[in-house]
Design a protein around this motif. Structure first.
Motif, mmCIF file in Angstrom:
data_model
loop_
_atom_site.group_PDB
_atom_site.id
_atom_site.type_symbol
_atom_site.label_atom_id
_atom_site.label_comp_id
_atom_site.label_asym_id
_atom_site.label_seq_id
_atom_site.Cartn_x
_atom_site.Cartn_y
_atom_site.Cartn_z
ATOM 1 N N ILE A 45 0.810 -1.211 0.000
ATOM 2 C CA ILE A 45 0.000 0.000 0.000
ATOM 3 C C ILE A 45 0.846 1.265 0.000
ATOM 4 O O ILE A 45 0.313 2.362 -0.084
ATOM 5 C CB ILE A 45 -0.993 0.033 1.184
ATOM 6 C CG1 ILE A 45 -0.252 0.060 2.518
ATOM 7 C CG2 ILE A 45 -1.964 -1.108 1.111
ATOM 8 C CD1 ILE A 45 -1.163 0.276 3.714
ATOM 9 N N VAL A 46 2.169 1.130 0.059
ATOM 10 C CA VAL A 46 3.049 2.292 0.059
ATOM 11 C C VAL A 46 3.275 2.752 -1.373
ATOM 12 O O VAL A 46 3.679 1.969 -2.227
ATOM 13 C CB VAL A 46 4.406 1.974 0.727
ATOM 14 C CG1 VAL A 46 5.332 3.169 0.658
ATOM 15 C CG2 VAL A 46 4.189 1.540 2.163
ATOM 16 N N SER A 47 3.021 4.029 -1.619
ATOM 17 C CA SER A 47 3.199 4.577 -2.960
ATOM 18 C C SER A 47 4.366 5.558 -2.972
ATOM 19 O O SER A 47 4.775 6.074 -1.931
ATOM 20 C CB SER A 47 1.924 5.302 -3.405
ATOM 21 O OG SER A 47 1.751 6.472 -2.637
ATOM 22 N N GLU A 48 4.871 5.812 -4.174
ATOM 23 C CA GLU A 48 5.933 6.800 -4.311
ATOM 24 C C GLU A 48 5.460 8.164 -3.814
ATOM 25 O O GLU A 48 6.243 8.915 -3.245
ATOM 26 C CB GLU A 48 6.365 6.921 -5.766
ATOM 27 C CG GLU A 48 7.152 5.737 -6.269
ATOM 28 C CD GLU A 48 7.498 5.895 -7.724
ATOM 29 O OE1 GLU A 48 8.407 6.696 -8.034
ATOM 30 O OE2 GLU A 48 6.848 5.223 -8.547
ATOM 31 N N GLY A 49 4.192 8.448 -4.024
ATOM 32 C CA GLY A 49 3.641 9.729 -3.594
ATOM 33 C C GLY A 49 3.722 9.947 -2.093
ATOM 34 O O GLY A 49 3.772 11.084 -1.636
ATOM 35 N N SER A 50 3.746 8.885 -1.324
ATOM 36 C CA SER A 50 3.887 9.034 0.129
ATOM 37 C C SER A 50 5.342 8.962 0.565
ATOM 38 O O SER A 50 5.709 9.484 1.616
ATOM 39 C CB SER A 50 3.062 7.976 0.863
ATOM 40 O OG SER A 50 3.483 6.678 0.515
ATOM 41 N N VAL A 51 6.192 8.346 -0.242
ATOM 42 C CA VAL A 51 7.595 8.166 0.123
ATOM 43 C C VAL A 51 8.400 9.452 -0.049
ATOM 44 O O VAL A 51 9.159 9.844 0.839
ATOM 45 C CB VAL A 51 8.215 7.002 -0.686
ATOM 46 C CG1 VAL A 51 9.724 6.989 -0.581
ATOM 47 C CG2 VAL A 51 7.640 5.678 -0.215
ATOM 48 N N TYR A 52 8.262 10.122 -1.182
ATOM 49 C CA TYR A 52 9.111 11.280 -1.458
ATOM 50 C C TYR A 52 8.943 12.432 -0.471
ATOM 51 O O TYR A 52 9.944 12.985 -0.009
ATOM 52 C CB TYR A 52 8.950 11.740 -2.909
ATOM 53 C CG TYR A 52 9.674 10.829 -3.867
ATOM 54 C CD1 TYR A 52 11.060 10.826 -3.936
ATOM 55 C CD2 TYR A 52 8.982 9.948 -4.684
ATOM 56 C CE1 TYR A 52 11.738 9.981 -4.806
ATOM 57 C CE2 TYR A 52 9.644 9.104 -5.553
ATOM 58 C CZ TYR A 52 11.023 9.125 -5.618
ATOM 59 O OH TYR A 52 11.691 8.287 -6.463
ATOM 60 N N PRO A 53 7.733 12.819 -0.095
ATOM 61 C CA PRO A 53 7.618 13.885 0.915
ATOM 62 C C PRO A 53 8.255 13.480 2.253
ATOM 63 O O PRO A 53 8.883 14.293 2.921
ATOM 64 C CB PRO A 53 6.112 14.096 1.067
ATOM 65 C CG PRO A 53 5.516 13.555 -0.176
ATOM 66 C CD PRO A 53 6.428 12.450 -0.624
ATOM 67 N N LEU A 54 8.102 12.223 2.617
ATOM 68 C CA LEU A 54 8.684 11.730 3.867
ATOM 69 C C LEU A 54 10.211 11.741 3.792
ATOM 70 O O LEU A 54 10.887 12.121 4.754
ATOM 71 C CB LEU A 54 8.161 10.331 4.173
ATOM 72 C CG LEU A 54 8.595 9.709 5.487
ATOM 73 C CD1 LEU A 54 8.334 10.625 6.677
ATOM 74 C CD2 LEU A 54 7.880 8.381 5.689
ATOM 75 N N LEU A 55 10.770 11.360 2.649
ATOM 76 C CA LEU A 55 12.227 11.407 2.490
ATOM 77 C C LEU A 55 12.744 12.840 2.607
ATOM 78 O O LEU A 55 13.792 13.078 3.207
ATOM 79 C CB LEU A 55 12.637 10.803 1.144
ATOM 80 C CG LEU A 55 12.490 9.292 1.025
ATOM 81 C CD1 LEU A 55 12.711 8.844 -0.423
ATOM 82 C CD2 LEU A 55 13.442 8.570 1.968
ATOM 83 N N GLY A 56 11.999 13.796 2.049
ATOM 84 C CA GLY A 56 12.382 15.204 2.184
ATOM 85 C C GLY A 56 12.403 15.641 3.634
ATOM 86 O O GLY A 56 13.330 16.330 4.079
ATOM 87 N N ARG A 57 11.386 15.252 4.388
ATOM 88 C CA ARG A 57 11.335 15.594 5.813
ATOM 89 C C ARG A 57 12.481 14.932 6.567
ATOM 90 O O ARG A 57 13.142 15.550 7.400
ATOM 91 C CB ARG A 57 9.992 15.189 6.426
ATOM 92 C CG ARG A 57 9.890 15.555 7.913
ATOM 93 C CD ARG A 57 8.565 15.164 8.538
ATOM 94 N NE ARG A 57 8.243 13.771 8.497
ATOM 95 C CZ ARG A 57 8.774 12.827 9.299
ATOM 96 N NH1 ARG A 57 9.696 13.141 10.185
ATOM 97 N NH2 ARG A 57 8.377 11.570 9.203
ATOM 98 N N MET A 58 12.741 13.674 6.254
ATOM 99 C CA MET A 58 13.815 12.954 6.926
ATOM 100 C C MET A 58 15.173 13.599 6.628
ATOM 101 O O MET A 58 16.032 13.673 7.498
ATOM 102 C CB MET A 58 13.794 11.478 6.502
ATOM 103 C CG MET A 58 12.571 10.729 7.000
ATOM 104 S SD MET A 58 12.373 9.087 6.262
ATOM 105 C CE MET A 58 13.705 8.207 7.065
#
Length: 117
Positions: A45-58
């Motif tokens: 259920i994990v999409s690229e759309g949820s990963v990239y913003p989180l990587l930016g925050r991290m």
């Protein structure tokens, strides 16, 4: 009552950063590659759309180090790997997750539910 998929999404939201750090421990990866690693472990259920913003925050929080490397036929890819702080966060997060999981298991484990149709 929440649907099964929305419940999974909500549960994952609180630990997705830990999951990303965990798959980065296998080696540096770019966003789409991390999504594939997560899917290979059952987090479809994990999409690229949820990963990239989180990587930016991290990255802003100092949890990951980044570098760019050439890709085949496209622009350079941005690779992520856990920073020293990211590794500390992952270690502490795993302990917190296991404690929470054990507490929930203690409550839900003994319950036997009959499926009503």
């Amino acid at each position: 009552m929440a649907t099964s998929e929305s419940r999974r999404t909500e549960l994952l939201r609180g630990v997705l950063d830990l999951c990303l750090l965990a798959v980065m421990e296998e080696g540096p990866a770019y966003g789409y590659e991390m999504t594939k690693r997560l899917r290979a472990r059952g987090l479809s259920i994990v999409s690229e759309g949820s990963v990239y913003p989180l990587l930016g925050r991290m990255e802003r929080e100092g949890l990951v180090d980044t570098y760019r490397a050439p890709s085949n036929g496209g622009p350079p890819r941005k690779y992520y790997r856990p920073s020293r702080e990211g590794r500390r966060t992952l270690s502490a997060g795993i302990a917190e997750w296991r404690a929470a999981r054990d507490a929930v298991d203690a409550v839900l484990g003994p319950v036997e539910v009959e499926v009503v149709q």
